[in-house]
Design a protein around this motif. Structure first.
Motif, PDB file in Angstrom:
ATOM      1  N   THR A   1      66.245 -14.546 -59.416  1.00 39.67           N
ATOM      2  CA  THR A   1      65.298 -14.663 -60.535  1.00 39.67           C
ATOM      3  C   THR A   1      65.221 -13.397 -61.383  1.00 39.67           C
ATOM      4  O   THR A   1      64.323 -13.269 -62.217  1.00 39.67           O
ATOM      5  CB  THR A   1      63.885 -14.993 -60.011  1.00 39.67           C
ATOM      6  OG1 THR A   1      63.421 -13.893 -59.214  1.00 39.67           O
ATOM      7  CG2 THR A   1      63.875 -16.265 -59.184  1.00 39.67           C
TER       8      THR A   1
ATOM      9  N   GLN B   1      60.947 -15.117 -54.884  1.00 44.09           N
ATOM     10  CA  GLN B   1      62.112 -15.990 -54.735  1.00 44.09           C
ATOM     11  C   GLN B   1      63.414 -15.214 -54.559  1.00 44.09           C
ATOM     12  O   GLN B   1      64.440 -15.793 -54.236  1.00 44.09           O
ATOM     13  CB  GLN B   1      62.225 -16.928 -55.937  1.00 44.09           C
ATOM     14  CG  GLN B   1      61.093 -17.929 -56.027  1.00 44.09           C
ATOM     15  CD  GLN B   1      61.145 -18.734 -57.310  1.00 44.09           C
ATOM     16  OE1 GLN B   1      62.198 -18.977 -57.874  1.00 44.09           O
ATOM     17  NE2 GLN B   1      59.967 -19.137 -57.783  1.00 44.09           N
TER      18      GLN B   1
ATOM     19  N   LEU C   1      58.318 -15.266 -59.065  1.00 45.98           N
ATOM     20  CA  LEU C   1      59.762 -15.083 -59.240  1.00 45.98           C
ATOM     21  C   LEU C   1      60.294 -14.007 -58.298  1.00 45.98           C
ATOM     22  O   LEU C   1      61.348 -14.164 -57.696  1.00 45.98           O
ATOM     23  CB  LEU C   1      60.077 -14.734 -60.694  1.00 45.98           C
ATOM     24  CG  LEU C   1      59.833 -15.844 -61.713  1.00 45.98           C
ATOM     25  CD1 LEU C   1      59.918 -15.290 -63.121  1.00 45.98           C
ATOM     26  CD2 LEU C   1      60.809 -16.991 -61.510  1.00 45.98           C
ATOM     27  N   ARG C   2      59.544 -12.929 -58.187  1.00 49.02           N
ATOM     28  CA  ARG C   2      59.920 -11.819 -57.307  1.00 49.02           C
ATOM     29  C   ARG C   2      60.057 -12.295 -55.868  1.00 49.02           C
ATOM     30  O   ARG C   2      60.991 -11.916 -55.161  1.00 49.02           O
ATOM     31  CB  ARG C   2      58.851 -10.721 -57.426  1.00 49.02           C
ATOM     32  CG  ARG C   2      59.041  -9.526 -56.543  1.00 49.02           C
ATOM     33  CD  ARG C   2      57.888  -8.533 -56.822  1.00 49.02           C
ATOM     34  NE  ARG C   2      57.927  -7.425 -55.910  1.00 49.02           N
ATOM     35  CZ  ARG C   2      57.094  -7.261 -54.882  1.00 49.02           C
ATOM     36  NH1 ARG C   2      56.140  -8.148 -54.649  1.00 49.02           N
ATOM     37  NH2 ARG C   2      57.203  -6.217 -54.098  1.00 49.02           N
TER      38      ARG C   2
ATOM     39  N   GLN D   1      66.926 -12.314 -63.907  1.00 44.17           N
ATOM     40  CA  GLN D   1      66.987 -12.515 -65.361  1.00 44.17           C
ATOM     41  C   GLN D   1      65.670 -13.047 -65.900  1.00 44.17           C
ATOM     42  O   GLN D   1      65.218 -12.641 -66.973  1.00 44.17           O
ATOM     43  CB  GLN D   1      68.142 -13.449 -65.732  1.00 44.17           C
ATOM     44  CG  GLN D   1      68.464 -13.436 -67.208  1.00 44.17           C
ATOM     45  CD  GLN D   1      68.755 -12.039 -67.744  1.00 44.17           C
ATOM     46  OE1 GLN D   1      69.507 -11.249 -67.158  1.00 44.17           O
ATOM     47  NE2 GLN D   1      68.128 -11.686 -68.854  1.00 44.17           N
ATOM     48  N   GLU D   2      65.017 -13.935 -65.158  1.00 37.90           N
ATOM     49  CA  GLU D   2      63.714 -14.463 -65.597  1.00 37.90           C
ATOM     50  C   GLU D   2      62.655 -13.368 -65.598  1.00 37.90           C
ATOM     51  O   GLU D   2      61.803 -13.317 -66.488  1.00 37.90           O
ATOM     52  CB  GLU D   2      63.275 -15.605 -64.689  1.00 37.90           C
ATOM     53  CG  GLU D   2      64.133 -16.855 -64.825  1.00 37.90           C
ATOM     54  CD  GLU D   2      63.832 -17.860 -63.736  1.00 37.90           C
ATOM     55  OE1 GLU D   2      62.937 -18.698 -63.964  1.00 37.90           O
ATOM     56  OE2 GLU D   2      64.471 -17.786 -62.669  1.00 37.90           O
ATOM     57  N   ARG D   3      62.725 -12.474 -64.626  1.00 37.69           N
ATOM     58  CA  ARG D   3      61.771 -11.356 -64.587  1.00 37.69           C
ATOM     59  C   ARG D   3      62.015 -10.403 -65.745  1.00 37.69           C
ATOM     60  O   ARG D   3      61.077  -9.906 -66.371  1.00 37.69           O
ATOM     61  CB  ARG D   3      61.849 -10.628 -63.245  1.00 37.69           C
ATOM     62  CG  ARG D   3      61.235 -11.434 -62.119  1.00 37.69           C
ATOM     63  CD  ARG D   3      61.270 -10.688 -60.823  1.00 37.69           C
ATOM     64  NE  ARG D   3      62.500 -11.029 -60.114  1.00 37.69           N
ATOM     65  CZ  ARG D   3      62.991 -10.339 -59.083  1.00 37.69           C
ATOM     66  NH1 ARG D   3      62.379  -9.260 -58.644  1.00 37.69           N
ATOM     67  NH2 ARG D   3      64.094 -10.719 -58.490  1.00 37.69           N
TER      68      ARG D   3
ATOM     69  N   LYS E   1      53.206 -15.186 -62.417  1.00 34.17           N
ATOM     70  CA  LYS E   1      54.525 -15.807 -62.576  1.00 34.17           C
ATOM     71  C   LYS E   1      55.621 -14.832 -62.151  1.00 34.17           C
ATOM     72  O   LYS E   1      56.551 -15.195 -61.421  1.00 34.17           O
ATOM     73  CB  LYS E   1      54.727 -16.253 -64.031  1.00 34.17           C
ATOM     74  CG  LYS E   1      56.079 -16.834 -64.331  1.00 34.17           C
ATOM     75  CD  LYS E   1      56.309 -18.132 -63.579  1.00 34.17           C
ATOM     76  CE  LYS E   1      57.654 -18.738 -63.966  1.00 34.17           C
ATOM     77  NZ  LYS E   1      58.049 -19.810 -63.065  1.00 34.17           N
ATOM     78  N   TYR E   2      55.506 -13.591 -62.590  1.00 34.74           N
ATOM     79  CA  TYR E   2      56.469 -12.558 -62.215  1.00 34.74           C
ATOM     80  C   TYR E   2      56.495 -12.403 -60.692  1.00 34.74           C
ATOM     81  O   TYR E   2      57.559 -12.318 -60.084  1.00 34.74           O
ATOM     82  CB  TYR E   2      56.080 -11.240 -62.893  1.00 34.74           C
ATOM     83  CG  TYR E   2      57.065 -10.121 -62.678  1.00 34.74           C
ATOM     84  CD1 TYR E   2      58.015  -9.817 -63.635  1.00 34.74           C
ATOM     85  CD2 TYR E   2      57.045  -9.352 -61.520  1.00 34.74           C
ATOM     86  CE1 TYR E   2      58.925  -8.788 -63.453  1.00 34.74           C
ATOM     87  CE2 TYR E   2      57.943  -8.332 -61.314  1.00 34.74           C
ATOM     88  CZ  TYR E   2      58.880  -8.047 -62.284  1.00 34.74           C
ATOM     89  OH  TYR E   2      59.776  -7.032 -62.092  1.00 34.74           O
TER      90      TYR E   2
END
Length: 126
Positions: free
Chosen positions: A79, A75, A72-73, A81-83, A68-69
């Motif tokens: 992203t 993208q 996000l990376r 904050q999500e990471r 998932k990380y």
């Protein structure tokens, strides 16, 4: 020209086996370039990323979260904050484990103190 590494070199540098590196590629965690002979060519950036994966695994982060990380990376900066949230979740897990380990250490220390006192009492009564 950018320096590249063969999969065997990356394996030695990271401690991951070649099959593991191929598996991570299959999962989408790694995306090495290919040369004219279709051999994987890893860059210094790939090496840094693999070292991150290794370190994340060492913290106990599940592979699903690392994937998932990674997604996000890929993208981009939107992203971040999500990471950070993923990293903070793992940090909290480690703090919880640390507290449990500290409790276990204290238990052992208390038990050792009990036995030290018991030994002293036995020695005194002889």
């Amino acid at each position: 020209m950018t320096k590249t590494y063969k999969i065997s070199t990356i394996s030695k540098l990271t401690g991951f086996s070649i099959p593991t590196l191929r598996y991570y590629e299959k999962l989408g965690l790694l995306n090495p370039k290919r040369d004219a002979n279709n051999y994987r060519c890893f860059t210094a950036n790939d090496l840094r990323w693999i070292k991150f994966i290794k370190r994340a695994k060492a913290t106990g982060m599940p592979l699903a979260k690392i994937i998932k990380y990674s997604q996000l990376r890929a993208q981009g900066t939107g992203t971040i904050q999500e990471r950070i949230a993923i990293l903070e979740q793992q940090e909290q897990i480690l703090y919880t484990e640390q507290a449990k380990i500290q409790e276990h250490i204290e238990f052992l220390q208390n038990k050792k103190q009990f036995y030290a006192k018991l030994k002293a009492k036995i020695k005194k009564n002889r």
